[in-house]
Design an enzyme around this catalytic site. Structure first.
Site, mmCIF file in Angstrom:
data_model
loop_
_atom_site.group_PDB
_atom_site.id
_atom_site.type_symbol
_atom_site.label_atom_id
_atom_site.label_comp_id
_atom_site.label_asym_id
_atom_site.label_seq_id
_atom_site.Cartn_x
_atom_site.Cartn_y
_atom_site.Cartn_z
ATOM 1 C CE LYS A 229 0.248 6.720 -2.082
ATOM 2 N NZ LYS A 229 -0.876 7.187 -1.256
ATOM 3 N N GLY B 53 0.827 -1.203 0.000
ATOM 4 C CA GLY B 53 0.000 0.000 0.000
ATOM 5 C C GLY B 53 0.859 1.249 0.000
ATOM 6 C CB SER B 54 0.164 4.611 1.355
ATOM 7 O OG SER B 54 -1.093 4.658 0.722
ATOM 8 C CB THR B 55 4.515 1.437 3.466
ATOM 9 O OG1 THR B 55 4.157 0.227 2.809
ATOM 10 C CG2 THR B 55 3.733 1.547 4.760
#
Lengths: 492, 482
Positions: free
Chosen positions: B220, B216-218
């Site tokens: 990014k 997920g956003s980790t």
């Protein structure tokens, strides 16, 4: 060839005593290590057992000094060493059984049988003052051998265990008569072959550069072959069958020096075995087990699977180079570790090093037997000694070869090591006969040896009666009472 | 006749020599495979028959062997078994070994090559073979805090020492008690094992190392790292951040979390995009940076590579040959991107350590039975992940996430914490996985941590990384820094 200079031949009995001390120490050391590894103490029966071993070895040594002073000095110590190692391992397996709550006193029994065997050896040494007496009893030996082989078929006497009908039961003791039959057969073969060797050796057509025997001379070979096949089929005993046939072929070769006999013998046996494997499930099963023991289907098959063989292989593998040490492995996981698979048990606890040591003891024993055969001057003695020496090597090969997957597994016992009365008794008698022949081989002749006399080729047409009194070509007069007198007179 | 006797005697010798060759073959050449055969109970007896060495945490044995009265000789005991189960593993007569019990088996049973001299001495002095001890890098306190913080949620926590790569905590929940599998009754062991296997929550699985999850956003952070490394971007570079983004070659529309707006102007700095975890900004940024640069950066952080610590670690993955829409979704840690919690902890460690990623390891020290040190951990670099400049920029951006972004739940009074949250969609019906990775203190980093809570944990579909995973990370970091 032993040197036969009158008056200078030393008996070498001190050497035997020295080696015996070593052999007894080996057995005692093994016993002590077993006790210390498994019980942390030396119990009272340790001293009792080892004292028994010492008494038996000493008694036999003293007897040999008296009645066979020129006998080979190495044979007896090697036999004692092997017997002692076997006793220690059987005792060790007893302790493992007792540890898991069962009663097992096989070592005590084996020690008793050792005593019986040693006494039997002593009797043979005392009664049999000249091995050539046996030549006259060759046909009696044959009758005895056949009688022993068919004993397990006598109703009420024979017992079938694990599919093989090779035991008899007398007053609570079970015996494997075939073990004793092999000695009788060796005597018969030696007597028969020394009489007929010229015929068997020389007559016959040459085909493709190979001298083939005459068809009618094949008779005895065919008879022995048939008997062996009968044992294989009727008694389901591949081991004894292989043992007797190997013994006969080897002695036939020694008598005739003709390779063609060996070739014919091997072809016959291979053919018979192949036929048996095709016809009888239990023989075919042995071949499967030999070739693919690790196959799960064969491993799990019962009966006739490879479970026992593979457990033995596991034992050997876990022993590795140096073994686990006495009392520190798990040889009790193998079925019949104390008898058929004692080599696997020794390989596990003593490692490859120990196993090679044990095999070297057999090499020494067998070589001493053949040395005796070369040294002795009469043809009968040569044949008998080489036959007995070969039968030890052959039996070790057949049983250990089965465990190490050189050949299919058979149910023979390892000489001197394995638990089993008949085997131990028979092997001690073999030791006694070898000692007796070696005494004759090394005993200095009272008269100079007939030097440089060319071998005399006997007439092929000689009748058996004449042959019986005929000295073989390379014989010298025996410095005792003439062997052709009554047997009672032979005993001085 | 004598010639024939000599020849037969030679044959007899050859027969016996053949036996010697066959015995050598079995006892030397075939021995390893025979000893390894599953049907060979001797191996088990021997394994159990030697005094197996202990596994040590903080100077105390958490796993040891005590003499037993049965045929095996020794019983393996596990103090606080469930607390360390996924690291220590088990030692079972029926199901073999797992974890450190498996990875360091040769040390523990004393057969390791490094013990050769010791074994030779034992052979001479008659000592029985004894096992060596394995000291773990784990800190009991962190292990306890992480286990308690996860509670009955399914998930994993990994904490690494930033300066060495040593694993300070490795927790996977639910856990199990290895003692149940180490019993000497095969029926009891079998029952326990079948029960664990049948459990839907897979207690035997070490989620920290052997399971991969969409990060997920980790992820990014890695997209940002790729952008910074390309040289075309700085933390304050303004990038497009629209309300919605129609995926290239597609009609699918990507929104921001909860349909929110990233920026009233439709653009913002890279640092702000990371701080509020703007999906559209990073999906577009990934397309700009390109998949080569993105994959190269992720691989520099350890993706697409199996490793062992010495417990085997599954490879985290970033596929090659992504289509444009796939690349857009991969840039925000969805699609085919998958990572183990240990991998994400390692990403945090690398950034915290100025861009130098260190090999994570669990074994601090190995001693032989006489307590002499045989080997000691030697922290080694797994390669430079990013430049020091990039690492410093990422650190500041991640501090922003915790101070005023999506990860405020990880704030610790008086200490600057760097971190990144993640809320990874799995399937339509299932609640998202909640992630947090980070480190502290930001100025002189000591501990890096990654937290994963499967399917939102106790908050279910309402969960976010910030709400569920960040507080767990905070507790672990606090405990580690105290």
């Amino acid at each position: 060839m032993a040197t036969v200079e009158p008056g200078t031949t030393r008996t070498g009995r001190a050497r035997e005593l020295g080696l015996l001390v070593g052999a007894v120490v080996l057995g005692m050391g093994a016993f002590a290590q077993v006790e210390l590894a498994m019980n942390d103490t030396l119990p009272a029966d340790f001293y009792l057992s080892t004292a028994g071993l010492i008494v038996l070895a000493t008694a036999l040594h003293l007897l040999v000094r008296r009645v066979a002073p020129f006998a080979d000095q190495v044979i007896l110590p090697v036999a004692v060493a092997l017997n002692g190692i076997g006793l220690a391992m059987i005792h060790r397996l007893d302790l493992a059984e007792q540890a898991s709550g069962r009663t097992s006193e096989l070592a005590g029994k084996q020690l008793g049988i050792t005593a019986v065997g040693v006494v039997a050896a002593a009797v043979v040494l005392v009664v049999l003052r000249d091995h050539r007496v046996l030549r006259k009893r060759a046909y009696l030996a044959m009758v005895l051998a056949i009688g022993l082989i068919v004993l397990p078929f006598v109703p009420g006497l024979g017992v079938a265990n694990y599919g093989a009908r090779i035991w008899i039961s007398v007053a609570g003791f079970s015996l494997q008569p075939a073990e004793l039959a092999k000695i009788a057969l060796a005597i018969f073969f030696a007597g028969y072959l020394v009489t007929n060797r010229d015929t068997l050796a020389l007559a016959g057509p040459r085909v493709l550069g190979v001298q083939l025997p005459r068809a009618r001379d094949l008779g005895p070979l065919i008879v022995v072959w048939a008997v062996c096949l009968a044992i294989l089929v009727l008694q389901r005993d591949l081991g004894t069958s292989l043992l007797i046939f190997g013994l006969f072929v080897a002695m036939l070769y020694v008598a005739t020096e003709r390779i063609s006999w060996i070739a014919i013998g091997m072809v016959l046996f291979a053919g018979g075995a192949a036929l048996a494997a095709k016809t009888f499930g239990h023989v075919a099963a042995r071949f499967d087990v030999w070739l693919n023991p690790m196959d799960p289907a064969i491993y799990d098959r019962a009966p006739g699977g490879s479970y026992q063989l593979v457990q033995g292989l596991f034992g050997l593998a876990s022993g590795g180079l140096f073994g686990t040490g006495w009392g520190q492995g798990h040889p009790d996981l193998v079925t019949f570790a104390e008898s058929d698979f004692i080599i696997a048990a020794l390989g596990e606890e003593l490692g490859l090093t120990g196993l090679l040591g044990v095999l070297m003891l057999y090499v020494i024993l067998v070589q001493r037997g053949f040395r005796t055969a070369i040294g002795v001057r009469d043809g009968f003695g040569k044949l008998l000694a080489s036959g007995l020496a070969f039968v030890i090597a052959w039996q070790v090969f057949v049983v250990v070869g089965g465990i190490t997957r050189v050949i299919p597994l058979t149910g023979l016992t390892t000489p001197f090591l394995a638990y089993g009365g008949s085997s131990l008794l028979a092997n001690w008698i073999i030791v006694a006969i070898l000692l007796r022949i070696s005494d004759a081989a090394r005993r200095p002749a009272p008269l100079p040896v007939r030097g440089g006399s060319a071998p005399v080729i006997h007439e092929a047409s000689a009748t058996p009666e004449e042959d019986a009194d005929d000295e073989p070509d390379d014989a010298v007069p025996y410095p005792g009472p003439e062997p052709d007198t009554q047997a009672t007179e032979v005993i001085r | 006749m004598n010639d024939a006797i000599r020849r037969v005697s030679t044959v007899a010798i050859v027969l016996l020599l053949a036996l010697m060759v066959a015995a050598t073959n079995i006892q030397v050449r075939e021995a390893p495979s025979l000893n390894a055969d599953g049907r060979n109970v001797r191996s088990i007896y021997r394994e159990f028959g030697v005094s197996r060495g202990p596994i040590i945490v903080d100077g105390e044995s958490v796993v040891s062997s005590v003499p037993s009265d049965d045929a095996f000789g020794y019983q393996r005991t596990y103090t606080d078994g469930p607390l360390f189960s996924h690291v220590t593993g088990y030692f079972s007569i029926v199901f073999g070994r797992d974890g450190i019990e498996r990875a360091e088996n040769e040390v523990l049973n004393g057969t390791a090559d490094s013990f050769f001299l010791r074994r030779m001495q034992d052979l001479v002095t008659g000592h029985q073979q004894r096992g060596g001890s394995v000291e773990l890098t784990l800190a009991r306190k962190l292990q306890e805090v992480a286990t308690e913080a996860l509670g009955d949620q399914r998930g994993a926590v990994v904490a690494l020492d930033v300066r060495t790569g040593a694993v300070l905590a490795m927790v996977s929940t639910p856990t199990y008690d290895p003692a149940r599998l180490a019993k000497h009754s095969s029926s009891k062991v079998n029952d326990a094992y079948q029960e664990l296997l049948a459990d839907d929550s897979h207690p035997l699985r070490n989620r920290a190392t052997s399971s991969v999850y969409p990060p997920g956003s980790t992820f990014k952070v890695l997209t940002a790292a790729a952008a910074l490394e390309s040289g075309a971007y700085q933390a304050d570079t303004v990038i497009p951040a629209p309300d919605t983004f129609t995926l290239p070659q597609s009609t699918s529309v990507l929104q921001n979390f909860g349909g929110s707006r990233c920026s009233p102007t439709g653009e913002q700095t890279l640092a702000d995009a990371l701080r509020i975890s703007c999906n559209t900004a990073f999906a577009m940024l990934g397309g700009e940076v390109g998949q080569e640069q993105l994959r190269k950066t992720a691989e520099a952080f350890g993706f697409n590579e199996r490793s062992s610590v010495p417990i085997p670690v599954a490879a985290s993955r970033i596929p090659a040959d992504l289509t444009a829409p796939e690349l857009a979704l991969s840039s925000i840690g969805q699609m085919d991107i998958a990572a183990t919690p240990l991998q994400m902890a390692s990403v945090a460690q690398a950034i915290a350590n100025g861009g130098d990623r260190l090999e994570p390891y669990l074994v601090e020290r190995v001693r032989d039975a006489n307590l002499d040190v045989v080997s000691e951990a030697d922290p080694s670099s797994a390669g430079r992940a990013v430049s020091g400049t990039t690492a410093r920029a990422l650190t500041e951006m991640m501090v922003g996430v915790v101070e005023s972004g999506s990860g405020t739940a990880a704030r610790i009074p008086g200490i600057r914490v760097a971190g990144k949250t993640g809320t990874a969609q799995t399937t339509k019906d299932a609640a998202p996985h909640a992630w947090f990775m980070g480190f502290a203190p930001a100025d002189s980093p000591q501990i890096a941590v990654a937290v994963l809570v499967e399917n939102g944990g106790s908050m279910g579909s309402e969960a976010t990384g910030g709400a569920v995973a960040a507080p767990i990370a905070r507790k672990v970091l606090e405990a580690g820094l105290r």
